[in-house]
Design an enzyme around this catalytic site. Structure first.
Site, mmCIF file in Angstrom:
data_model
loop_
_atom_site.group_PDB
_atom_site.id
_atom_site.type_symbol
_atom_site.label_atom_id
_atom_site.label_comp_id
_atom_site.label_asym_id
_atom_site.label_seq_id
_atom_site.Cartn_x
_atom_site.Cartn_y
_atom_site.Cartn_z
ATOM 1 C CB SER A 102 63.867 76.092 93.637
ATOM 2 O OG SER A 102 63.232 75.317 94.594
ATOM 3 C CG ASN A 129 60.810 73.044 94.208
ATOM 4 O OD1 ASN A 129 61.245 73.368 93.244
ATOM 5 N ND2 ASN A 129 59.775 73.688 95.042
ATOM 6 C CG HIS A 150 53.115 76.554 99.269
ATOM 7 N ND1 HIS A 150 52.632 76.430 98.067
ATOM 8 C CD2 HIS A 150 54.200 76.157 99.656
ATOM 9 C CE1 HIS A 150 53.710 75.835 97.612
ATOM 10 N NE2 HIS A 150 54.738 75.771 98.355
ATOM 11 C CB SER A 171 52.019 72.560 99.799
ATOM 12 O OG SER A 171 51.064 71.624 100.044
ATOM 13 C CB THR A 172 55.116 69.042 96.887
ATOM 14 O OG1 THR A 172 55.828 70.173 96.407
ATOM 15 C CG2 THR A 172 55.323 67.698 96.585
ATOM 16 N N GLY A 173 52.901 68.680 99.103
ATOM 17 C CA GLY A 173 52.245 67.664 100.038
ATOM 18 C C GLY A 173 50.622 67.494 99.803
#
EC number: 2.4.99.-
Length: 311
Positions: free
Chosen positions: A151, A149, A283, A235-237
């Site tokens: 960030s 990410n 999220h 979410s990335t997941g």
């Protein structure tokens, strides 16, 4: 197993836990026809084998690429950035038999799932999680793709404007894993994501750097919104699990859980490595987990929430 077990979307947490425990009593088996049907739905909406990454094939030189959220922002694909893209997607449909998508949830702590994760043909991990010796028994070490990410780069590595070696060293932990970034999520992410490629080239690292295609991310978000996942950002997941469902024959999720206690009612930390909570309202994790459990009940993917007795 019946899909009705997890159907109602307004289930109380305790009720969800009870239903999940009763599901765990049945041995999970993949339902090939349900899985194939789901794959073809994803193929129509999202098409990870062609659009997961920004490539020279799907984003030719001169393209005016639209950002995922800063939709008024456009990135002109010039020669320099075009050369950074792979010619085509490095992975294709159902290339891998068994994939593990590893989230960072506290549910992984003391799970002893490391060996089972390492036994997968392909392993996705999210946002530079620690995989040092302290955690290997639970989370394994094998990594084929790890997301970063931007960030994290901004906060932990000062946008790579000064010392770059600490960042390079962190990536070395994942050996030859490819690094995946949302460079075209918004205009802020682009420079810092491109810098990652320069850093790895400077250190002559063999690790590939890939960028999510912004339209793929838009399509995946829309798809899950249609199934009730309402969030500022999924979410990335969830993004990686969605891609895995197209790229792999069998998908196993580890470290995905959204509650402060495990299904047995024992309190757990937010991540397996710390208890730092995410920004509230960003999220919609319970909603994501609900959908995963629903897919598990239909034999489309397998969610691991207990301890593993590998292989």
């Amino acid at each position: 197993m019946h899909s009705s077990v997890l159907r109602s979307r307004r289930v109380k947490q305790s009720e969800l836990f009870d239903r999940w425990k009763s599901l765990q009593m049945c041995k999970w088996a993949m339902n090939i026809s349900e899985a194939n049907q789901f794959k073809s739905t994803l193929s129509r909406c999202c098409n990870a084998p062609s659009f997961l990454f920004t490539t020279q094939k799907n984003t030719p030189l001169g393209t005016k690429l639209k950002y995922e959220v800063d939709t008024s922002g456009i990135y002109h694909i010039n020669q320099e950035i075009f050369r950074m893209f792979p010619k085509d997607m490095p992975y294709y449909r159902s290339q891998f038999k068994k994939c593990a998508v590893v989230g960072n949830g506290g549910i992984l702590k003391n799970s002893r799932c490391g060996r089972e994760i390492n036994s997968a043909d392909f392993v996705f991990r999210c946002n530079l999680p620690p995989i040092s010796e302290k955690y290997t028994m639970d989370v394994g070490v094998k990594t084929d793709v790890v997301t970063v990410n931007p960030s994290i780069i901004t906060e932990r590595f000062h946008k790579l404007e000064k010392w770059r070696r600490p960042f390079y060293r962190v990536l070395q932990v994942y050996e030859n894993a490819s690094v995946l970034l949302p460079a075209f999520y918004n205009t802020r992410n682009t420079d810092v994501s491109i810098r990652v490629k320069y850093v790895l080239d400077d250190f002559e690292s063999p690790q590939a750097v890939y960028y999510f295609h912004p339209q793929y991310l838009v399509n995946v978000s829309r798809y899950w919104l249609s199934l009730g996942v309402r969030a500022k950002r999924i979410s990335t997941g969830l993004i990686l699990a969605t891609a895995a469902l197209e790229l792999c024959e069998e998908v196993h999720l580890f470290g995905f859980w959204a509650f402060p206690m495990n299904p047995s009612g024992l309190y757990i930390t937010h991540h397996y490595y710390d208890n730092v909570k995410p920004r509230p309202g960003f999220h919609a994790m319970p909603s994501e987990i609900f959908n995963f459990l629903h897919l598990h009940s239909r034999g489309i993917l397998r969610v691991h929430t207990g301890t593993c007795s590998c292989c």
